[in-house]
Design an enzyme around this catalytic site. Structure first.
Site, PDB file in Angstrom:
ATOM      1  CB  SER A 125      59.533  21.870   6.464  1.00  0.00           C
ATOM      2  OG  SER A 125      59.841  22.017   4.872  1.00  0.00           O
ATOM      3  CG  ASP A 159      52.354  24.315   3.226  1.00  0.00           C
ATOM      4  OD1 ASP A 159      52.565  24.747   2.167  1.00  0.00           O
ATOM      5  OD2 ASP A 159      52.664  23.833   4.337  1.00  0.00           O
ATOM      6  CG  HIS A 172      55.987  25.260   4.434  1.00  0.00           C
ATOM      7  ND1 HIS A 172      55.469  24.057   4.527  1.00  0.00           N
ATOM      8  CD2 HIS A 172      57.231  25.182   4.405  1.00  0.00           C
ATOM      9  CE1 HIS A 172      56.675  23.111   4.814  1.00  0.00           C
ATOM     10  NE2 HIS A 172      57.577  23.857   4.499  1.00  0.00           N
TER      11      HIS A 172
END
Length: 745
Positions: free
Chosen positions: A610, A685, A717
């Site tokens: 991320s 995602d 994600h």
């Protein structure tokens, strides 16, 4: 002969008692670190502690348990598999909510609530809503409240105990528990209009998952109505193993319109809503909603679009007249909090502010005038845990004693120990505490504690911190799942280096198994690097890092400037340009490591997920001279593609900071990316959209730069299934072995 044979057998069997971790064992059942409870809550009467616990054969399938203080017994209340034996089928709305809450990989009973009278527990399971009655016989204790296959979001029990409320198909509903009749309180929820729900931005970035709030008397429900018609519709592909879904998602990217919000009042018996004036400016965020204890006033927090100002507004429930109790401003951005508490015994409230440079608590009168500080000093109050007005105490979590610890402290409501609060938790390390909430006389709390040598232990504690009982002592004895790996467990080292501005950058460092200072080892720097997340802390640590260290790597995690819990001087250097000071600090960590005689400075890699994936790309683009390889998972690559509230908080609006947005993106720096890259992304995602990686791929290809790629059909994600995570971790490890471990001559 017999002695020699016995010795030989012992020699053969000993290694089995001392095993190294594997990726598979990190995620296989039973849970490696023991059956650690989650969702810990104390009943309103303080007689029991309830929690969720995974099954021995499926740690992600959760059941509802209780620990009863009266008989010192732990028992299963609801077996999710027995109640719902079939594979659960969730609505798209429920799936999205779980993804926002980072619990998409969990099954069974993933959340629950106590009724105010402490006699019933409310929980959703597989799209249905159930009520568990503690007074009923076990076979009759569970009652279904909704039709089969109903869409249920955010179920709550009314303070009176008469009603249960929930959101279904974009409208707010109540169930009258006396008559079992169901009422739809709103009827215009459809299309882009939602009632009683928190909008995407509230869930994803403001840590607000509810869109309605019962008054303490149960006479009124305050609820949010939002319309996302102005939010741009993004058509994205969710590539699954079986095919491709085209999903239309209202996604407010930086600089684009947000949902328009309203705040209304409605009675549980129905009727027309009464609408509260949120101000002339419609382009605002509705951050928090609270009631005063007597239910006569409602308070809402209104944040400006640039996030430099927040107003606390008090509304009279009868007349809807309102006044601004206080306004808080910051030159860069306002951090939201959950620390507003209206007191019962005096006309006052508690408010958190970072005006001193550190987050602390202040007492205000109901005219909005500050009376005095409740805490002070160069440390941070993480959050208010409970207010005990009878004892004159406020219990908080904070890091006064060590930047890498979290402890429980007691502050006095008269402000007399603001600079030197009483520390309640005794053990150094990381404490996550759960109180029953604000009450007249706190009797106990639940403490989840770990340190670098001890997996999480859960205990019931008295207000002075002394242990009352164990819920999960979690000793690593011969029967514990971690027992075979205990001998190989590496205890990390902690320390700090200096940032360019002189501030301390704390790190956690794992040295390889069988560490020999005469050898030189490859390095993996595993970071997040973004705001609000602290990875270097004195808890049991990261098992993936532990595994990599056991595989022969030096593994370091350093928290760079920009993160929280260190004050505004530490967090604010990222303002208006991301990927600059973070790279500077992570580079300093690698340069420090390169000087150590036991480090192979030619083979230092970086890895992140991320924001950490974004920072990996920026490190490769700006520091390939010292970074030998990088693994980037689900990275942001261009900040104009990310959502409004998060991005604009740090970069302002794109129209006001075009150059900052350009420099914060990855693409302008790609000429400097010369070291090997492994890019990993889930193909479904909905947080960091797959578009981020496709744009990066295209640009790398246009520039003729080689890279390796691993994508995951259906992957969100967090790559939430165990199979996906195993594959990610194994892929990462094999790739680092190829890049960072030179072949034997």
């Amino acid at each position: 002969m017999r002695t020699m044979l016995l010795a030989g057998l012992m020699a053969i069997s000993l290694p089995a008692m001392s095993e190294k971790l594997t990726v598979e064992r990190l995620l296989d059942d039973p849970a490696l670190l023991g059956p650690t409870p989650r969702g810990l809550k104390i009943s309103p009467d303080g007689s029991r502690v309830t929690f969720l616990r995974g099954k021995a054969d499926d740690q992600n399938l959760l059941d509802l348990w209780e620990y009863n203080l009266a008989d010192d017994a732990t028992r299963l209340l609801v077996d999710s598999r027995r109640l719902q034996p079939a594979e659960e089928v969730l609505s798209d709305a429920e799936k999205a909510t779980r993804e926002r809450q980072r619990i998409a990989g969990l099954k069974g009973i993933v959340s629950y609530r106590w009724s105010p009278d402490g006699q019933r527990l409310l929980f959703p399971l597989a799209g249905q809503l159930y009520l568990y009655d503690l007074k009923a016989a076990p076979d009759d204790a569970v009652r279904s409240l909704t039709p089969k296959d109903a869409e249920i979001i955010d179920a709550q029990v009314a303070p009176s105990g008469r009603y249960v409320s929930f959101v279904s198909q974009q409208n707010l509903w109540v169930v009258d528990l006396k008559t079992n009749l169901k009422f739809r309180l709103t009827d215009d929820g459809k299309g882009t209009v939602h009632n009683g729900e928190a909008e995407f931005i509230a869930q994803e970035e403001m840590d607000r998952f509810s869109g309605y709030w019962w008054s303490p008397t149960g006479e009124w429900i305050a609820f949010e109505r939002y319309d996302e018609a102005q939010v741009p519709e993004v058509k994205r592909f969710e590539i699954q193993a079986e095919g491709t879904d085209v999903t239309e998602q209202r996604y407010p990217a930086a600089g684009q319109p947000n949902a328009r919000v309203q705040l209304g009042l409605i009675r549980p018996s129905g009727g027309r809503p009464r609408w509260i004036d949120l101000g002339k400016d419609e382009d605002i965020y509705l951050n928090r909603v609270n009631w005063t204890p007597d239910g006569k006033h409602l308070a809402f927090q209104r944040q400006s679009r640039d996030q430099r100002r927040i107003d606390l507004v008090l509304v009279d429930q009868e007349t809807l007249k309102q006044r601004v109790l206080l306004s808080e401003t910051q030159p860069n951005w306002i951090n939201l909090h959950e620390d507003l508490r209206f007191l019962k015994r005096q006309q006052a409230f508690i408010w958190a502010s970072e005006r001193s440079g550190y987050k602390h608590l202040y007492l205000y009168d109901m005219d909005g005038k500050e009376k005095f500080a409740l805490s002070s000093g160069n440390w941070v109050v993480d959050k208010v845990l409970a207010v005990d007005e009878a004892a004159g105490l406020v219990y908080v979590a904070g890091n006064r004693d060590h930047a890498l610890d979290k402890q429980v402290y007691a502050l006095k409501l008269d402000g007399s120990n603001a600079a030197a609060p009483q520390r309640i938790t005794a053990e150094d390390g990381w404490h996550e505490a759960s109180f029953a909430g604000d009450s007249e006389g706190v009797k106990l709390f639940v403490d989840s504690w770990s340190d670098p040598r001890t997996p999480t232990q859960v205990s019931v504690r008295r207000p002075d911190g002394s242990r009352l009982a164990w819920i999960a002592e979690n000793k690593v004895d011969d029967k514990h799942p971690y027992a075979p790996y205990q001998a190989e467990h590496i205890v990390p080292e902690f320390g700090s280096i200096k940032a360019a501005d002189g501030q301390d950058l704390w790190y956690r460092l794992y040295k390889p198994a069988g560490f020999d200072p005469a050898k030189r080892y490859p390095v993996i720097s595993h970071f997040y690097g973004g705001p609000t997340v602290q990875l270097a802390k004195r808890d049991f640590g990261d098992l993936l890092d532990q595994y990599l260290a056991q595989q022969g790597y030096v593994v370091i995690t350093l928290d760079n400037r920009g993160m929280s819990r260190r004050g505004r001087a530490f967090s604010d250097p990222i303002y208006r340009q991301l990927g600059a000071v973070e790279v500077e600090d992570q580079r300093a960590a690698l340069q420090w490591l390169a000087k150590q005689p036991w480090v192979d400075a030619r083979h230092m890699g970086v890895f992140g997920w991320s924001y950490g994936g974004y920072l990996t790309l920026m490190m490769l683009a700006k520091s390939s001279d010292i970074v030998a390889a990088g693994v980037s998972v689900a990275p942001v690559t261009e900040w104009t593609l990310y959502d409004t509230h998060y991005t604009e908080r740090y970069l302002s609006l794109p129209k006001d900071n075009a150059e900052g947005y350009r420099k914060s993106g990855v693409l302008p720096w790609l000429d400097g990316l010369t070291s090997p890259l492994l890019l990993i992304h889930g193909m479904a995602d909905d947080n960091v959209l797959f578009t981020h990686s496709t744009k990066l791929m295209a640009e790398l290809q246009n520039r003729g730069k080689a890279f390796e790629l691993m994508t995951y059909p259906g992957g969100k994600h967090g790559m939430s299934t165990p199979a996906m995570k195993k594959h990610v971790y194994n892929t990462l490890k094999r790739w680092f072995d190829r890049q960072l471990k030179p072949a034997a001559p």
